[in-house]
Write a protein that holds these residues in place. Sequence first.
Motif, PDB file in Angstrom:
ATOM      1  N   GLN A 158      34.622 -21.306  -7.830  1.00  0.00           N
ATOM      2  CA  GLN A 158      33.180 -20.568  -7.964  1.00  0.00           C
ATOM      3  C   GLN A 158      32.690 -20.474  -6.344  1.00  0.00           C
ATOM      4  OE1 GLN A 158      31.283 -23.667 -10.595  1.00  0.00           O
ATOM      5  NE2 GLN A 158      30.939 -22.117 -12.036  1.00  0.00           N
ATOM      6  N   ARG A 194      33.998 -17.282  -5.342  1.00  0.00           N
ATOM      7  CA  ARG A 194      32.878 -16.090  -6.051  1.00  0.00           C
ATOM      8  C   ARG A 194      31.714 -16.070  -5.321  1.00  0.00           C
ATOM      9  NH1 ARG A 194      36.508 -13.942  -7.284  1.00  0.00           N
ATOM     10  NH2 ARG A 194      37.237 -13.540  -9.174  1.00  0.00           N
ATOM     11  N   ARG A 229      35.337 -25.848  -9.701  1.00  0.00           N
ATOM     12  CA  ARG A 229      34.445 -25.395  -8.958  1.00  0.00           C
ATOM     13  C   ARG A 229      34.479 -24.998  -7.533  1.00  0.00           C
ATOM     14  NH1 ARG A 229      28.851 -24.539  -9.061  1.00  0.00           N
ATOM     15  NH2 ARG A 229      27.738 -25.467  -7.296  1.00  0.00           N
TER      16      ARG A 229
END
Length: 284
Positions: A117, A120, A114
């Motif tokens: 992420q 990103r 997570r």
Amino acid sequence: MGIITVATTPPPDLHDLDDDGDDAVRRHAEADESSRASRHWWDRNADEYQDEHGEFLGDDRFTWCPEGLDEADARLLGEVAGRTVLEIGAGAAQCSRWLLHRDARPVAVDISYRQLQHSRRIDLARGTPPVPVVQADAAVLPFADGSFDLACSAYGAVPFSADTAGLMREVHRVLRPGGRWVFSVTHPIRWAFPDEPGVEGLTAVASYFDRTPYVEQDEQGRATYVEHHRTLGDRVRELVGAGFRLLDLVEPEWPEGHEQEWGGWSPLRGRLIPGTAIFVSERD
């Protein structure tokens, strides 16, 4: 390029990880238990962490600590342009993004899917080339010997690893001769004091020499969060034992005008006792 995952178990079901009511204890925690707890905790709390601290961390700021010491000023890594750099416990890869914009070739590693992420998310929102990221345990780095010129970690991985002597050996393995390894952690003296920003955090209540881990555990006794303590001497011996030469130990002072609290870090405590220790070392 997506997130490269190197893990022994799949990402957790976040709906099964509610840790409300966990007990805080001091007890032994093995490497596997510590690693599992860290991955679950950071997957579960990454959103809140980035919401709370994202403004301070920035999207591409390389800050070593809550005191606000930035690599742009400290230059603890030395020259970074053209160098391959491994960031360990990278979170949303803010430090790696700073390195990328200074012509370094960073790779960001974190145990939490997570957290990566969020890296990103930042790249997509900025429309910039993505930072290469890898999900992996810092104690078992998925890279060949001598892959990097530099390695760094700003409050990542080291305090959460049960076998930091082994972690130091892993970093030594993936660095080229002469490569620097620089990492920051909570100053070990803080383990003797309550983790509170006010006056209640100024009285020592525990032994600095007690290495028993701090563990939060659920009703079944399963660890949901683990943090490990080492003394300053322990850290030096780990580095030397792994084949590093200690170049500097930086204890940032609390700067004038910096009033932002972060957990137990505050102007009150920061002006009296150190909050961060930064180890600057070089591979033989």
